[in-house]
Write a protein that holds these residues in place. Structure first.
Motif, mmCIF file in Angstrom:
data_model
loop_
_atom_site.group_PDB
_atom_site.id
_atom_site.type_symbol
_atom_site.label_atom_id
_atom_site.label_comp_id
_atom_site.label_asym_id
_atom_site.label_seq_id
_atom_site.Cartn_x
_atom_site.Cartn_y
_atom_site.Cartn_z
ATOM 1 N N TYR A 205 15.422 55.044 -5.058
ATOM 2 C CA TYR A 205 16.302 56.225 -4.394
ATOM 3 C C TYR A 205 16.516 55.848 -2.818
ATOM 4 N N CYS A 206 17.607 56.401 -2.382
ATOM 5 C CA CYS A 206 18.069 56.223 -1.139
ATOM 6 C C CYS A 206 17.210 57.244 -0.044
ATOM 7 N N CYS B 198 22.875 59.975 -5.996
ATOM 8 C CA CYS B 198 24.120 60.273 -5.132
ATOM 9 C C CYS B 198 25.080 59.378 -5.214
ATOM 10 N N GLY B 199 24.927 57.989 -5.623
ATOM 11 C CA GLY B 199 25.779 57.028 -5.904
ATOM 12 C C GLY B 199 26.127 56.325 -4.391
ATOM 13 N N ARG B 200 25.437 56.368 -3.345
ATOM 14 C CA ARG B 200 25.723 55.946 -2.139
ATOM 15 C C ARG B 200 24.935 54.511 -2.039
ATOM 16 N N PRO B 201 25.565 53.532 -1.368
ATOM 17 C CA PRO B 201 24.674 52.454 -1.280
ATOM 18 C C PRO B 201 23.710 52.624 -0.035
ATOM 19 N N THR C 38 21.347 45.425 -0.186
ATOM 20 C CA THR C 38 21.554 46.773 -0.379
ATOM 21 C C THR C 38 21.394 47.112 -1.821
ATOM 22 N N LYS C 39 21.245 48.441 -2.011
ATOM 23 C CA LYS C 39 21.125 48.834 -3.378
ATOM 24 C C LYS C 39 22.165 50.122 -3.512
ATOM 25 N N THR C 40 22.155 50.666 -4.755
ATOM 26 C CA THR C 40 22.928 51.912 -4.813
ATOM 27 C C THR C 40 22.152 52.973 -5.632
ATOM 28 N N CYS C 41 21.919 54.188 -5.135
ATOM 29 C CA CYS C 41 21.330 55.229 -5.348
ATOM 30 C C CYS C 41 21.951 55.922 -6.403
ATOM 31 N N THR D 128 20.710 50.456 2.481
ATOM 32 C CA THR D 128 20.252 49.128 3.006
ATOM 33 C C THR D 128 18.648 48.979 3.182
#
Length: 54
Positions: free
Chosen positions: A37-38, A18-21, A12-15, A23
Motif C-alpha cells: 500500500y502507498c 487507491c490505484g495511484r502509483p 514504482t508500484k501501484t496501490c 515510488t
C-alpha cells in the motif's frame, strides 16, 4: 560523493486501494517486496475502491 538517483529511475508500484502509483522510499529499502500500500490510510482500508460501490 556519488550523485543521488533521479526520482524517475526509482522502482514504482501501484496501490491496490487507491490505484495511484507510488515510488520506492529509502525506509522501505529492506522490505520493498513486502510493501503493498502507498500509505497507512490505504493499508487500513484495504478494500479496493472499485468494490465499494460508492
Amino acid at each position: 560523493m556519488p550523485r543521488a538517483r533521479a526520482k524517475a529511475d526509482l522502482p514504482t508500484k501501484t496501490c491496490p486501494v487507491c490505484g495511484r502509483p507510488f515510488t520506492w522510499r529509502r525506509k522501505w529499502a529492506r522490505v520493498w517486496d513486502e510493501v503493498i500500500y502507498c500509505s497507512e490510510r490505504c493499508r487500513r482500508s484495504k478494500a479496493p475502491r472499485k468494490d465499494r460501490g460508492a
